[in-house]
Motif scaffolding. Structure first.
Motif, PDB file in Angstrom:
ATOM      1  N   GLY A   1      24.826   0.682 -16.878  1.00 22.40           N
ATOM      2  CA  GLY A   1      24.907  -0.774 -16.887  1.00 22.40           C
ATOM      3  C   GLY A   1      25.848  -1.300 -15.822  1.00 22.40           C
ATOM      4  N   ARG A   2      26.988  -0.638 -15.652  1.00 20.53           N
ATOM      5  CA  ARG A   2      27.941  -1.058 -14.613  1.00 20.53           C
ATOM      6  C   ARG A   2      27.344  -0.885 -13.222  1.00 20.53           C
ATOM      7  NH1 ARG A   2      31.580   0.739 -18.570  1.00 20.53           N
ATOM      8  NH2 ARG A   2      31.453   2.909 -17.914  1.00 20.53           N
TER       9      ARG A   2
ATOM     10  N   LEU B   1      24.865  -3.649 -12.634  1.00 21.55           N
ATOM     11  CA  LEU B   1      25.564  -4.902 -12.356  1.00 21.55           C
ATOM     12  C   LEU B   1      26.121  -4.911 -10.933  1.00 21.55           C
ATOM     13  CD1 LEU B   1      26.682  -7.646 -13.232  1.00 21.55           C
ATOM     14  CD2 LEU B   1      28.678  -6.433 -14.175  1.00 21.55           C
TER      15      LEU B   1
ATOM     16  N   PRO C   1      28.995  -4.727 -18.982  1.00 21.99           N
ATOM     17  CA  PRO C   1      28.277  -3.536 -19.460  1.00 21.99           C
ATOM     18  C   PRO C   1      29.247  -2.467 -19.961  1.00 21.99           C
ATOM     19  CG  PRO C   1      27.543  -4.166 -17.251  1.00 21.99           C
ATOM     20  CD  PRO C   1      28.729  -4.998 -17.575  1.00 21.99           C
ATOM     21  N   SER C   2      28.840  -1.768 -20.990  1.00 24.05           N
ATOM     22  CA  SER C   2      29.717  -0.741 -21.568  1.00 24.05           C
ATOM     23  C   SER C   2      29.338   0.665 -21.113  1.00 24.05           C
ATOM     24  CB  SER C   2      29.676  -0.819 -23.093  1.00 24.05           C
ATOM     25  OG  SER C   2      28.349  -0.665 -23.551  1.00 24.05           O
ATOM     26  N   THR C   3      28.216   0.799 -20.412  1.00 28.65           N
ATOM     27  CA  THR C   3      27.792   2.120 -19.957  1.00 28.65           C
ATOM     28  C   THR C   3      27.907   2.221 -18.436  1.00 28.65           C
ATOM     29  OG1 THR C   3      25.481   1.475 -19.656  1.00 28.65           O
ATOM     30  CG2 THR C   3      26.113   2.271 -21.845  1.00 28.65           C
TER      31      THR C   3
END
Length: 63
Positions: A15-16, A19, A10-12
């Protein structure tokens, strides 16, 4: 045999975080299934969980 794997992380921040939460959930499920298969008593399960929490909080512990 060699296998190449591409991982798209994830890039945000959101998102991280999602995850990390999902990985934690999967780890907890695996630990729960393992302990249930081992036939531990409730007291033994609590002791193991407390040890894992303590170990995780120990800053000197390395994976």
């Amino acid at each position: 045999m060699e296998i190449d794997i591409i991982i798209h992380l994830p890039s945000t921040d959101t998102g991280r975080t999602q995850l990390e939460n999902k990985v934690s959930e999967i780890h907890a499920d695996c630990i729960e299934k393992y302990m249930n298969n081992m036939g531990y008593s409730e007291k033994e399960k609590r002791n193991l969980i407390e040890q894992m929490i303590h170990r995780k909080g120990d800053k000197t512990y390395e994976n």
